[in-house]
Design a protein around this motif. Structure first.
Motif, PDB file in Angstrom:
ATOM      1  N   SER A 176       0.719  -1.152  -0.037  1.00  0.00           N
ATOM      2  CA  SER A 176       0.029   0.118  -0.035  1.00  0.00           C
ATOM      3  C   SER A 176       0.809   1.183   0.096  1.00  0.00           C
ATOM      4  N   TYR A 177       1.839   1.111   0.794  1.00  0.00           N
ATOM      5  CA  TYR A 177       2.734   2.461   1.078  1.00  0.00           C
ATOM      6  C   TYR A 177       3.600   2.608  -0.422  1.00  0.00           C
ATOM      7  N   THR A 178       3.935   1.441  -1.155  1.00  0.00           N
ATOM      8  CA  THR A 178       4.506   1.654  -2.360  1.00  0.00           C
ATOM      9  C   THR A 178       3.653   2.184  -3.440  1.00  0.00           C
ATOM     10  N   LYS A 179       2.567   1.895  -3.447  1.00  0.00           N
ATOM     11  CA  LYS A 179       1.582   2.479  -4.325  1.00  0.00           C
ATOM     12  C   LYS A 179       1.494   3.901  -4.096  1.00  0.00           C
ATOM     13  N   LEU A 180       1.510   4.301  -2.867  1.00  0.00           N
ATOM     14  CA  LEU A 180       1.225   5.748  -2.341  1.00  0.00           C
ATOM     15  C   LEU A 180       2.459   6.647  -2.713  1.00  0.00           C
ATOM     16  N   VAL A 181       3.446   6.166  -2.624  1.00  0.00           N
ATOM     17  CA  VAL A 181       4.547   6.813  -2.809  1.00  0.00           C
ATOM     18  C   VAL A 181       4.973   7.227  -4.286  1.00  0.00           C
ATOM     19  N   ILE A 182       4.561   6.096  -4.971  1.00  0.00           N
ATOM     20  CA  ILE A 182       4.695   6.331  -6.519  1.00  0.00           C
ATOM     21  C   ILE A 182       3.630   7.178  -7.291  1.00  0.00           C
ATOM     22  N   GLN A 183       2.506   7.085  -6.724  1.00  0.00           N
ATOM     23  CA  GLN A 183       1.166   8.003  -7.144  1.00  0.00           C
ATOM     24  C   GLN A 183       1.637   9.433  -6.654  1.00  0.00           C
ATOM     25  N   ASP A 184       2.329   9.523  -5.398  1.00  0.00           N
ATOM     26  CA  ASP A 184       2.407  11.084  -5.092  1.00  0.00           C
ATOM     27  C   ASP A 184       3.503  11.778  -5.802  1.00  0.00           C
ATOM     28  N   GLN A 185       4.356  11.132  -6.395  1.00  0.00           N
ATOM     29  CA  GLN A 185       5.364  11.649  -7.384  1.00  0.00           C
ATOM     30  C   GLN A 185       5.617  10.874  -8.499  1.00  0.00           C
ATOM     31  N   THR A 186       5.416  11.277  -9.822  1.00  0.00           N
ATOM     32  CA  THR A 186       5.771  10.667 -11.077  1.00  0.00           C
ATOM     33  C   THR A 186       6.656  11.838 -11.515  1.00  0.00           C
ATOM     34  N   LEU A 187       7.751  11.304 -12.408  1.00  0.00           N
ATOM     35  CA  LEU A 187       8.799  12.150 -12.822  1.00  0.00           C
ATOM     36  C   LEU A 187       8.448  13.450 -13.547  1.00  0.00           C
ATOM     37  N   CYS A 188       7.340  13.131 -14.398  1.00  0.00           N
ATOM     38  CA  CYS A 188       6.805  14.099 -15.038  1.00  0.00           C
ATOM     39  C   CYS A 188       5.997  15.303 -14.539  1.00  0.00           C
ATOM     40  N   GLU A 189       5.619  14.774 -13.304  1.00  0.00           N
ATOM     41  CA  GLU A 189       4.916  16.001 -12.185  1.00  0.00           C
ATOM     42  C   GLU A 189       6.064  16.490 -11.138  1.00  0.00           C
ATOM     43  N   GLY A 190       7.166  16.006 -11.190  1.00  0.00           N
ATOM     44  CA  GLY A 190       8.213  16.286 -10.237  1.00  0.00           C
ATOM     45  C   GLY A 190       9.063  17.470 -10.597  1.00  0.00           C
ATOM     46  N   PHE A 191      10.262  17.065 -11.033  1.00  0.00           N
ATOM     47  CA  PHE A 191      11.212  18.411 -11.335  1.00  0.00           C
ATOM     48  C   PHE A 191      10.595  19.097 -12.613  1.00  0.00           C
ATOM     49  N   ASN A 192      10.196  18.604 -13.577  1.00  0.00           N
ATOM     50  CA  ASN A 192       9.834  19.221 -14.814  1.00  0.00           C
ATOM     51  C   ASN A 192       8.900  20.366 -14.465  1.00  0.00           C
ATOM     52  N   GLY A 193       7.978  19.926 -13.387  1.00  0.00           N
ATOM     53  CA  GLY A 193       6.856  20.861 -13.271  1.00  0.00           C
ATOM     54  C   GLY A 193       7.159  21.866 -12.005  1.00  0.00           C
ATOM     55  N   GLY A 194       8.297  21.454 -11.476  1.00  0.00           N
ATOM     56  CA  GLY A 194       8.898  22.564 -10.375  1.00  0.00           C
ATOM     57  C   GLY A 194       7.949  22.284  -9.010  1.00  0.00           C
ATOM     58  N   ALA A 195       7.163  21.274  -8.952  1.00  0.00           N
ATOM     59  CA  ALA A 195       6.440  20.914  -7.780  1.00  0.00           C
ATOM     60  C   ALA A 195       7.320  20.363  -6.644  1.00  0.00           C
ATOM     61  N   TYR A 196       8.471  19.711  -6.803  1.00  0.00           N
ATOM     62  CA  TYR A 196       9.356  19.026  -5.930  1.00  0.00           C
ATOM     63  C   TYR A 196      10.703  19.618  -6.035  1.00  0.00           C
ATOM     64  N   ASP A 197      11.294  19.608  -4.679  1.00  0.00           N
ATOM     65  CA  ASP A 197      12.815  19.904  -4.701  1.00  0.00           C
ATOM     66  C   ASP A 197      13.468  18.775  -4.350  1.00  0.00           C
ATOM     67  N   ILE A 198      14.746  18.693  -4.655  1.00  0.00           N
ATOM     68  CA  ILE A 198      15.634  17.549  -4.530  1.00  0.00           C
ATOM     69  C   ILE A 198      15.587  16.864  -3.245  1.00  0.00           C
ATOM     70  N   ARG A 199      15.170  17.633  -2.236  1.00  0.00           N
ATOM     71  CA  ARG A 199      15.287  16.812  -0.851  1.00  0.00           C
ATOM     72  C   ARG A 199      14.079  16.198  -1.091  1.00  0.00           C
ATOM     73  N   SER A 200      12.887  16.654  -1.179  1.00  0.00           N
ATOM     74  CA  SER A 200      11.643  15.635  -1.346  1.00  0.00           C
ATOM     75  C   SER A 200      11.952  14.594  -2.324  1.00  0.00           C
ATOM     76  N   HIS A 201      12.646  14.692  -3.399  1.00  0.00           N
ATOM     77  CA  HIS A 201      12.882  13.285  -4.262  1.00  0.00           C
ATOM     78  C   HIS A 201      13.822  12.419  -3.737  1.00  0.00           C
ATOM     79  N   LEU A 202      14.741  12.911  -2.891  1.00  0.00           N
ATOM     80  CA  LEU A 202      15.404  11.918  -2.168  1.00  0.00           C
ATOM     81  C   LEU A 202      14.835  11.297  -1.331  1.00  0.00           C
ATOM     82  N   SER A 203      13.973  11.882  -0.443  1.00  0.00           N
ATOM     83  CA  SER A 203      13.285  11.124   0.469  1.00  0.00           C
ATOM     84  C   SER A 203      12.490  10.040  -0.093  1.00  0.00           C
TER      85      SER A 203
END
Length: 388
Positions: A176-203
């Motif tokens: 369940s947690y695996t599905k949640l973390v993947i749904q929470d961030q996809t690469l196309c909605e992450g750095f490219n969209g500016g929604a997440y910083d590198i700290r968030s992506h590292l965690s």
């Protein structure tokens, strides 16, 4: 960044690449770069905001690869000793895919692979118990543990203390947690969209790595199949970490992470010239590098154990000298850097095997020893398997 020692002595042009410049790589020479001096800013100059006239507005960001890796700031006291700042060079984030000691396909002894996975389990367990761990640095997040890692913490604890009668519940939690973390961030909605910083992506990458560790090596058929389908995601996230770190340093972006996160955190690759900020930048840098290394080697280990071989994940530089990762303070870290200046402050994944010839087990930390045993097996280096 200055030319390497070998090119300087030969008065030859240096490409200034890491882990080795083109000339040293082609000739099989050891490529080392000269140390530079970190100058700590005095309280007087820091409070007044005065900087020397030759200091650019972005002083201390270390964002330009062609600039010397040094920090310029006013100082009325004694400067800190020289420190090799290779880990803040943009080129140090390049993943080396071709090397004389790297093959397109790798196949290492099973004993080394299983030893590495056992050590990785132990590191995650130590982290969940609040102990020193070679996986997630104790000063990386402070008291502000990201939610995704809170989930990984809970999942690993549930799994670790599960029994044969309730382990399926623990695996369901991991699923369940695996599905949640993947749904929470996809690469196309992450750095490219500016929604997440590198700290968030590292965690998030570290959390997914923990979930993969549980599911790949548990033995449960369904969990293993699900983990195999997520392998590409973990590797993509890890590679994205390296790309983002390089881009941050190249762009010279300076974010006030202390304003974004109210708790004491280590979340930036830049420093202002003080020992404390340099230590924080190193912790953040080394955390990203170790996460990338572990992700690639863990997935490769599973592939080798399953089918006898694996694509080579590549090689990067990391810090392996004993006493640096577990330093309790900036001062202790700096003291160890100076004590260890005659040893290898920088290691390359591809060259870890050289430790057998030119280093002792007590020279390097447990992470480096685990990487050596991973590639060589327990039989070739039994003395390297024990901690000091």
């Amino acid at each position: 960044m200055h030319a390497c020692v070998a090119c300087s002595k030969s008065k030859r042009r240096c490409s200034k690449q890491l882990p080795a410049c083109r000339r040293c790589h082609g000739k099989g020479l050891r490529c080392e770069y000269p140390l530079v001096r970190i100058v700590a800013a005095s309280d007087t100059s820091a409070s007044s905001g005065n900087l020397p006239t030759d200091t650019p507005s972005s002083a201390g960001s270390l964002s330009q690869e062609h600039s010397p890796l040094s920090i310029h700031a006013q100082s009325r006291g004694t400067p800190d000793p020289p420190v090799n700042l290779w880990f803040l060079a943009p080129s140090s984030w390049d993943i080396l895919r071709e090397h004389s000691t790297l093959s397109v396909v790798i196949a290492y002894p099973d004993s080394g692979l299983r030893y590495f996975i056992d050590r990785l389990r132990a590191w995650v367990s130590q982290w969940t118990l609040g102990q020193h761990s070679n996986f997630i640095h104790s000063h990386l997040y402070g008291s502000d543990m990201p939610e995704c890692l809170q989930h990984a913490y809970a999942a690993f604890q549930a799994y670790q203390y599960s029994t044969s009668s309730n382990k399926h519940i623990a695996l369901q939690i991991v699923r369940s947690y695996t599905k949640l973390v993947i749904q929470d961030q996809t690469l196309c909605e992450g750095f490219n969209g500016g929604a997440y910083d590198i700290r968030s992506h590292l965690s998030r990458t570290q959390a997914l790595l923990i979930f993969q560790l549980i599911r790949l090596f548990d033995g449960d058929i369904r969990s293993r199949a699900e983990a195999e389908s997520t392998t590409a995601t973990l590797i993509q996230w890890a590679n994205s970490l390296m790309e983002k770190a390089k881009a941050d340093l190249e762009s010279g972006t300076r974010r006030r992470m202390d304003q974004l996160h109210p708790f004491p955190t280590t979340s930036d690759l830049h420093c202002d010239g003080t020992t404390a900020s340099l230590w924080r930048a190193w912790i953040f840098s080394e955390s990203i590098r170790r996460t990338w290394i572990i992700a690639g080697l863990m997935e490769a280990a599973f592939s080798i154990l399953k089918q006898g071989h694996s694509p080579c994940p590549g090689s990067i530089c990391f810090t392996g000298t004993k006493g640096l990762w577990d330093a309790a303070s900036p001062q202790a870290w700096m003291a160890r850097v100076q004590d260890a200046k005659q040893m290898r402050f920088r290691l390359s994944c591809a060259d870890v095997v050289n430790l057998l010839d030119d280093s002792k087990p007590s020279d390097v930390d447990e992470f480096s020893r685990a990487l050596l045993v991973y590639g060589q097996g327990l039989e070739k280096c039994p003395e390297w398997c024990s901690t000091d």
